[in-house]
Design a protein around this motif. Structure first.
Motif, short mmCIF file in Angstrom:
data_model
loop_
_atom_site.label_atom_id
_atom_site.label_comp_id
_atom_site.label_asym_id
_atom_site.label_seq_id
_atom_site.Cartn_x
_atom_site.Cartn_y
_atom_site.Cartn_z
N VAL A 53 0.84 -1.28 0.26
CA VAL A 53 0.00 -0.09 -0.18
C VAL A 53 0.97 1.09 -0.14
O VAL A 53 2.03 1.17 0.52
N GLY A 77 -3.72 -10.73 2.89
CA GLY A 77 -2.73 -10.34 2.18
C GLY A 77 -1.51 -9.69 3.15
O GLY A 77 -1.63 -8.45 3.10
N VAL A 82 3.60 -4.01 5.19
CA VAL A 82 3.61 -2.46 4.95
C VAL A 82 2.04 -2.03 5.57
O VAL A 82 2.18 -1.38 6.49
N SER A 83 1.07 -2.66 4.97
CA SER A 83 -0.26 -2.17 5.42
C SER A 83 -0.51 -2.72 6.79
O SER A 83 -1.08 -1.84 7.71
N ASP A 101 -1.91 -14.76 4.88
CA ASP A 101 -1.27 -15.01 3.41
C ASP A 101 -0.70 -16.27 3.06
O ASP A 101 -0.49 -17.07 3.76
N ARG A 106 6.64 -14.52 3.19
CA ARG A 106 6.43 -12.98 3.17
C ARG A 106 6.06 -12.54 4.62
O ARG A 106 6.34 -11.41 5.12
N ALA A 162 -7.00 -17.48 1.70
CA ALA A 162 -7.98 -16.46 2.56
C ALA A 162 -9.31 -17.49 2.60
O ALA A 162 -10.01 -17.46 3.73
N ASP A 180 -6.61 -7.41 0.78
CA ASP A 180 -5.59 -7.10 -0.25
C ASP A 180 -4.71 -8.28 -0.82
O ASP A 180 -3.53 -8.29 -0.89
C1 LIG Z 1 -0.51 -7.10 -2.74
S1 LIG Z 1 0.30 -8.07 -1.65
C2 LIG Z 1 -0.13 -7.50 0.05
C3 LIG Z 1 0.35 -6.39 0.36
C4 LIG Z 1 0.37 -5.96 1.76
N1 LIG Z 1 -1.12 -5.82 2.06
C5 LIG Z 1 1.07 -4.62 2.11
O1 LIG Z 1 0.45 -3.50 1.90
O2 LIG Z 1 2.25 -4.63 2.60
C6 LIG Z 1 -0.83 -9.32 -1.90
C7 LIG Z 1 -0.47 -10.79 -1.01
O3 LIG Z 1 -1.64 -11.24 -0.95
C8 LIG Z 1 -0.89 -12.77 -0.91
N2 LIG Z 1 -2.08 -13.64 -1.60
C9 LIG Z 1 -2.47 -13.99 -2.90
N3 LIG Z 1 -3.25 -14.71 -2.93
C10 LIG Z 1 -3.83 -14.89 -1.46
C11 LIG Z 1 -5.00 -15.95 -1.14
N4 LIG Z 1 -5.72 -16.42 -1.95
N5 LIG Z 1 -5.11 -15.93 -0.02
C12 LIG Z 1 -4.09 -15.13 0.88
N6 LIG Z 1 -3.38 -14.56 0.62
C13 LIG Z 1 -3.19 -14.33 -0.63
C14 LIG Z 1 0.13 -12.83 -1.73
O4 LIG Z 1 0.99 -13.88 -1.34
C15 LIG Z 1 0.82 -11.36 -1.33
O5 LIG Z 1 1.84 -11.55 -0.25
#
Ligand SMILES: C[S@@+](CC[C@H](N)C(=O)[O-])C[C@H]1O[C@@H](n2cnc3c(N)ncnc32)[C@H](O)[C@@H]1O
Length: 256
Positions: A53, A77, A82-83, A101, A106, A162, A180
């Motif tokens: 974010v 996510g 960061v978020s 996640d 991560r 999720a 996210d």
């Molecule tokens: C855009 S990043 C999140 C960034 C975080 N919110 C931040 O601002 O720091 C999306 C995250 O969602 C995770 N992700 C993707 N598909 C997912 C799912 N089905 N369930 C849970 N997490 C998932 C990815 O591994 C990734 O780390």
């Protein structure tokens, strides 16, 4: 005063400039330790090719969590954290962030970032079972989650998809749900969020401007996002606002 108004005109006269101003403004809000942790987490995300974010979105999230005096927040996510730092900063000091996640490595970066930002107390290393944190406002469903760790009673990391994890969290036990994760699943996240939120709670979706901000969303994801925007707008149980920060933050209050 006159000079200030002139500056304001310049700020609002151009959308790109306004966006940049909102992000720069958000960037200045974090304290020293938080600021350094955010910088570190953003860098980890950048190296992994991961979206995180923007500072403006983060500032909005922190303000919104504070507005609902959030004690229990669910995040889909985790990314590199960061978020999560923004959410924790806005929550009550005894609040618990439950963050999901699919990628445990991560979440390990996020754990380090939360520790650096000062959200890890008592030297805990996040290796606990998390069952006793009461993160979901004491709801019984939270205790069903088996694969998680807690970090100084403030964060529960749950590795997994999720849509596998959320059904195990407590109904009505959350003040805010931040989505996210996988954009293709955003409508299913909305269904889960409506179940998880208490009346008056907030659901927020990051990255809903995928189309206009030139982000790298797949066409199918763009279709899902459009459907999400329409569903939220037409919902009788939600009161939405689409905030033009970062790549778009769709927020909606669940009516009481
Ligand atoms: C855009 S990043 C999140 C960034 C975080 N919110 C931040 O601002 O720091 C999306 C995250 O969602 C995770 N992700 C993707 N598909 C997912 C799912 N089905 N369930 C849970 N997490 C998932 C990815 O591994 C990734 O780390």
């Amino acid at each position: 005063m006159r000079e200030g108004r002139g500056q304001e005109r310049a700020i609002t006269g151009n959308r790109q400039t306004s966006w940049e101003f909102a992000d720069a403004y958000g960037d200045e809000l974090a304290g020293d330790a938080e600021g350094a942790a955010l910088h570190w987490a953003r860098e980890r995300a950048r190296q992994a090719g991961l979206r995180s974010v923007s500072p403006g979105t983060g500032a909005a999230l922190r303000m919104l969590t504070a507005t609902v005096e959030a004690k229990a927040v669910a995040e889909i996510g985790t990314g590199t954290g960061v978020s999560g730092i923004h959410l924790l900063a806005g929550m009550r000091p005894d609040g618990v962030l439950t963050t999901v996640d699919t990628e445990p490595e991560r979440q390990q970066f996020a754990r380090e970032a939360f520790r650096a930002a000062g959200f890890l107390h008592n030297g805990g290393n996040g290796g606990g079972t998390g069952g006793g944190t009461g993160a979901a406002g004491g709801g019984s469903g939270a205790g069903n989650v088996s694969s998680m760790g807690n970090i100084g009673n403030r964060v529960r990391f749950i590795p997994g998809r999720a849509l596998d994890v959320l059904p195990r969290l407590a109904d009505g036990g959350y003040d805010l749900v931040f989505c996210d994760g996988d954009r293709a699943e955003c409508l299913a996240y909305l269904d889960e969020a409506l179940r998880l939120l208490r009346p008056g709670g907030l659901v927020c979706f990051a990255g809903v401007f995928a189309e206009t901000a030139g982000a790298t969303a797949q066409p199918s994801e763009v279709l899902r996002l459009r459907e999400l925007l329409r569903t939220v707008r037409e919902s009788t149980v939600l009161l939405p606002s689409l905030l033009p920060v970062g790549d778009g933050l769709l927020c909606a209050v669940k009516r009481g």
